[in-house]
Write a protein that holds these residues in place. Sequence first.
Motif, short mmCIF file in Angstrom:
data_model
loop_
_atom_site.label_atom_id
_atom_site.label_comp_id
_atom_site.label_asym_id
_atom_site.label_seq_id
_atom_site.Cartn_x
_atom_site.Cartn_y
_atom_site.Cartn_z
N PHE A 61 -6.92 -10.19 -3.01
CA PHE A 61 -6.50 -8.49 -3.97
C PHE A 61 -6.79 -8.83 -5.03
O PHE A 61 -6.93 -7.02 -6.10
CB PHE A 61 -5.18 -9.06 -3.52
CG PHE A 61 -4.17 -9.02 -2.07
CD1 PHE A 61 -4.98 -8.56 -1.11
CD2 PHE A 61 -3.07 -8.78 -1.51
CE1 PHE A 61 -4.94 -8.51 0.17
CE2 PHE A 61 -3.05 -9.55 -0.24
CZ PHE A 61 -3.98 -8.97 0.75
N GLU A 70 -1.56 -3.15 1.23
CA GLU A 70 -3.18 -3.77 0.78
C GLU A 70 -3.41 -2.60 0.01
O GLU A 70 -3.95 -2.12 -0.89
CB GLU A 70 -3.25 -5.02 0.06
CG GLU A 70 -4.52 -5.17 -0.74
CD GLU A 70 -4.65 -5.06 -2.12
OE1 GLU A 70 -5.64 -4.76 -2.82
OE2 GLU A 70 -3.03 -5.61 -2.51
N MET A 99 0.38 -1.65 -4.34
CA MET A 99 -0.74 -3.14 -4.47
C MET A 99 0.34 -4.48 -5.34
O MET A 99 -0.06 -5.08 -4.86
CB MET A 99 -1.96 -3.40 -4.81
CG MET A 99 -2.39 -1.86 -4.69
SD MET A 99 -4.11 -2.16 -5.10
CE MET A 99 -3.49 -0.20 -6.29
N TRP A 139 0.75 -8.03 -3.94
CA TRP A 139 0.58 -9.68 -4.32
C TRP A 139 2.35 -10.06 -4.45
O TRP A 139 2.03 -11.79 -4.66
CB TRP A 139 0.01 -8.40 -5.82
CG TRP A 139 -1.13 -7.94 -5.93
CD1 TRP A 139 -1.91 -7.67 -4.57
CD2 TRP A 139 -1.74 -7.24 -7.42
NE1 TRP A 139 -2.41 -6.67 -5.36
CE2 TRP A 139 -2.71 -6.85 -7.07
CE3 TRP A 139 -0.57 -7.47 -8.44
CZ2 TRP A 139 -3.14 -6.02 -7.64
CZ3 TRP A 139 -2.29 -6.77 -9.72
CH2 TRP A 139 -3.11 -5.84 -8.99
#
Length: 348
Positions: A159, A227, A287, A291
Amino acid sequence: ALQAVIYAVDIGKIVKGSQLRNGNRLEYRINAFFAFVVSLVGYAILWLVGMPLSFVYDQYLQLTTTAVLFSFLLALVMYIKSFGKGLLLAEGGNTGNVVYDFFVGRELNPRIGRLFDIKVFCELRPGLIGWVLINFGMMAKQKEIHGEISNSMYLICAFQFLYVLDGLWFEEAILTTMDIIHDGFGFMLAFGDLAWVPFTYSLQARYLVDHPVEFPPWLVAVILLLEISGFLIFRGANSQKDSFRRNPNSESSKKLKTLQTKRGTKLIVSGFWGILRHPNYVGDILMALAWCMCTGFDSLLPYFYVVYFTVLLIHRESRDEHQCRKKYGSDWDRYCSIVKYRMFPFIY
């Protein structure tokens, strides 16, 4: 040092930045993606010849301390340099208060020679590329300690690799940001770029070294969906904005509804930017949450990042709002009556 050499050599195209308040448009060398590739190849060579990449974990405190001290030294040099003749100073960093000006930065675009822009260099190269290399070092350490790499570690490294790759591939986009156009280069940016970003943004990978998590397929799918959704919003909004700024007469730009301002420029009021004033920030936050979820749910510590980043973006949005209201005047009020929400629909 390697990043500085790559930035200085004659590789990559030269582009003009945004117009500054003195009417000038500085030139910039674009080769951050090339620097990233060279760094990855060099890192791979070190691994192939047997160098333990896990040294990043073992020497983490020493590396962090060095980065902080170097940031302070660089900021001090930039502060002294800012008193040279004929330099364009940042409006917010020229108050006369030594401590504040040192922190915020006096000179707007400190340079070495014609093309080596110190602020742009620090924004993109050592911090972002270092972040990815630190993550890979953490992955190596997890393998060394536990004998295998967890799927959560693969996720976080993939990612964040994608995020940095995107930023470096679209390097030109940074030239239109507030950091480059309005902010001086002082300790705040030097520390943020060289120490905070690589050593704080790698927190999830660092956590997973000592607390590996293996996710079931359904949870991997949920995190991937979050994501991907965030990235598509982030990239779609930024591409729409950057394309319009580069060429408002392109076919894709002509499809967008705009608001004509008295300054002669136009504001987008459709697409991503017709829903929110900062849709790219929403993608960033989604995002960031994905994470943090890569670390599981046993500790709040790795979730520090999404909390910090949300606060940062809300603060940045308020600064953007102030600058735009100052820049566009009554036209900004008209714009806000069309695009009502800043970041979160029906909330903010």
